[in-house]
Write a protein that holds these residues in place. Structure first.
Motif, mmCIF file in Angstrom:
data_model
loop_
_atom_site.group_PDB
_atom_site.id
_atom_site.type_symbol
_atom_site.label_atom_id
_atom_site.label_comp_id
_atom_site.label_asym_id
_atom_site.label_seq_id
_atom_site.Cartn_x
_atom_site.Cartn_y
_atom_site.Cartn_z
ATOM 1 N N THR A 286 -5.913 -0.846 -12.163
ATOM 2 C CA THR A 286 -5.454 -0.614 -10.840
ATOM 3 C C THR A 286 -3.909 -0.612 -10.669
ATOM 4 O O THR A 286 -3.301 -0.723 -11.897
ATOM 5 N N SER B 230 -1.300 -4.403 -6.753
ATOM 6 C CA SER B 230 -2.678 -4.834 -6.177
ATOM 7 C C SER B 230 -2.660 -6.646 -6.345
ATOM 8 O O SER B 230 -3.455 -6.895 -6.912
ATOM 9 N N CYS C 94 -6.373 6.512 -10.214
ATOM 10 C CA CYS C 94 -7.389 6.744 -9.602
ATOM 11 C C CYS C 94 -8.009 8.224 -10.181
ATOM 12 O O CYS C 94 -7.202 8.806 -10.843
ATOM 13 N N GLY D 186 -10.820 -1.336 -7.795
ATOM 14 C CA GLY D 186 -10.180 -1.677 -6.429
ATOM 15 C C GLY D 186 -10.950 -3.031 -5.911
ATOM 16 O O GLY D 186 -11.957 -3.338 -6.598
ATOM 17 N N SER E 144 -2.450 2.230 -6.301
ATOM 18 C CA SER E 144 -3.605 2.260 -7.269
ATOM 19 C C SER E 144 -3.998 4.064 -7.337
ATOM 20 O O SER E 144 -4.690 4.467 -8.245
#
Length: 533
Positions: A317, A321, A142, A466, A138
């Motif tokens: 993301t 994940s 970001c 997240g 991720s």
């Protein structure tokens, strides 16, 4: 169509076989899309199969390339069906086991930080296993910021947080939850060494563009985009590529397309991992295992288990994940601590909150819910807007722009052309088109000073950056079982342990990358110390 834009390809046919596939142009996120752009064309040529497996972690770009190739074949009059051979996976070969001192699972900020620390400060062998076709997790999508504390950089910019101030801020913004203060203390103590190493080895930040991660904090964030020295493209921050380059320079072995499927153990004693790559299955015997597998924003079942009220949110993301660290440690009775999700406002999974189109969700003239009422989105810190949206009717809001800013009109019109926004000639038409209570909308518009038509409306949805619930660890990032006892030889870092460091919502910009980098260092130092005993 790829993830964010159309993809143009050139296909060369020779005697009814594909002899070349060239990606001419695309606008998907570099670093992620590159994995598909660089690898998939050759796979299509080698297999003569437009249904070949997608590149792990770059699914939408892979689909865009394959669909473009299909369209080219159709336009050429070729027999498209002869190039459809299905996606049945080839049988994989079991190969001999390998041995390393430390295995790091995941190549995001936490995993790379842990591996770098081990390589720099010991002679131990370390390997990083990454299931995607690229490093970063991720961290690639970001904001590209990391806060610095207790370092020489803080002295230079004349802004710093004491340990007590840092821990106090995180506690104050964790909705009364009990945090792992001993872990946070270790994170603070080790942060200077890590951030100074990164900065001195080419981390793409400049000190004169720092900002506070939250206005109530004393945590200065160093940014890897939005500055003059490093003019990054939308969606790119350069940070993770720089850190990956540092890892390789330090001699860290990074294996891509290598998925860890299981943690090996003898009873409660971790002994290594089971690995599956594109051609083989094998095990790696390891004296220590550090999990840095990220969160679970792309695992609906885990969201339903640990954050069910957030089920309507969508992920912006890393594709990996999926909560692997939580799933693989269930057999050890590992605990999960923390509540809530990290997020803010977004448009959809393609645009997120970035770029000319996606960022329009963040600064409308007014933001209302379906009842036409202002719900406070513009009055709170950005990360608190996630829960606000979740609590609104239909779990969404509506951003409205007027025509008062001539410098913005072209951008709004471009968003209309891309079907991201809709233009209306009156508030009545907007209320009808977006299904908003017209009477309340008129009142809110008057109270908040909405200007004249035409109006532009955009749907605002809850977006994940997240997850917070994660494995419970001790002060040295050892994974704890149900009796609060360490699972021997098993450590965790990064987003996988965020629930130990903050709770409820994302506390401040730079915290995700910061906690990941610094907890990776904590885990590495503890693992090395145990091995050197």
């Amino acid at each position: 169509m790829g993830m964010k834009s159309t993809i143009e390809v050139e296909v060369v046919l020779d005697n009814n076989s594909i002899s070349a596939v060239n990606v001419i142009s695309h606008g998907d996120t570099q670093g992620i899309a590159d994995a598909a752009v660089n690898a998939l064309p050759q796979i299509l040529v080698e297999t003569q199969n437009i249904e070949a497996d997608n590149i792990t972690g770059a699914t939408m770009t892979s689909l865009g390339i394959k669909n473009a190739v299909k369209a080219a074949l159709e336009n050429s009059g070729a027999d498209v069906n002869s190039f459809k051979k299905g996606t049945a996976a080839a049988e994989k070969t079991a190969k001999e086991a390998e041995s390393y001192d430390v295995v790091v699972v995941g190549s995001g900020m936490a995993g790379l930080s842990a591996a770098i620390d081990i390589a720099r400060n010991s002679d131990l062998s370390v390997v990083v296993l990454e299931k995607n076709a690229y490093t970063g997790g991720s961290s690639r999508v970001c904001g590209g910021g990391i806060w610095a504390v207790n370092s020489e950089l803080n002295k230079e910019i004349e802004m710093d947080s004491t340990k007590e101030e840092m821990i106090g801020f995180l506690k104050d913004h964790s909705e009364g939850a009990e945090l792992n203060e001993a872990l946070l203390s270790n994170i603070y103590d080790g942060a200077a060494e890590i951030i100074e190493y990164y900065y001195n080895n080419g981390l793409p930040v400049v000190l004169d563009t720092w900002s506070l991660g939250h206005p109530e904090s004393k945590l200065p964030v160093l940014w890897s985009k939005y500055n003059k020295k490093y003019p990054w493209l939308v969606g790119e921050n350069g940070l993770i590529d720089a850190v990956a380059a540092m890892a390789e320079k330090e001699g860290v072995e990074i294996r891509l397309n290598c998925k860890v499927t299981e943690i090996n153990a003898e009873g409660d004693l971790v002994t290594g991992v089971q690995v599956e790559d594109q051609k083989n299955t094998y095990e790696i015997n390891a004296r220590k295992v550090i999990l840095a597998t990220g969160g679970f924003t792309r695992n609906p079942e885990l969201i339903e288990t640990y954050a069910p009220e957030y089920a309507s949110g969508f992920a912006f993301t890393g594709a990996g994940s999926t909560g692997d660290g939580i799933v693989m440690t269930e057999k050890f009775g590992a605990q999960v601590v923390g509540e809530g999700m990290m997020g803010l406002t977004g448009y959809n999974a393609n645009y997120g909150y970035y770029g000319s189109e996606g960022s329009l969700v963040r600064s409308p003239v007014i933001a209302v819910n379906a009842e036409g009422n202002d719900f406070g989105m513009k009055d709170v810190f950005y990360s608190e807007t996630l829960k606000l949206l979740i609590d609104q009717p239909g779990n969404e809001g509506y951003g409205i722009y007027d025509s008062s800013n001539p410098d913005l009109i072209d951008r709004l019109e471009d968003a209309v052309a891309k079907n991201v926004m809709t233009r209306y000639d009156s508030l009545e038409a907007l209320a009808d088109g977006m299904k908003i209570n017209a009477e309340n909308l008129q009142k809110t518009a008057a109270e908040k000073g909405l200007g004249e038509a035409p109006y532009y409306g955009i749907v605002i949805r809850p977006l994940f950056i997240g997850s917070i619930p994660g494995l419970k660890v001790d002060a040295e990032c050892r994974v704890l079982n149900g009796n609060d006892e360490p699972v021997e030889n098993l450590f965790a870092a990064g987003e996988l342990i965020f629930g130990n460091a903050f709770n409820g919502h994302y506390p401040a910009s730079g915290t995700g990358v910061g906690i990941s980098a610094y907890s990776g260092g904590v885990a590495a130092k503890a693992a090395v110390a145990e091995l050197n005993q």
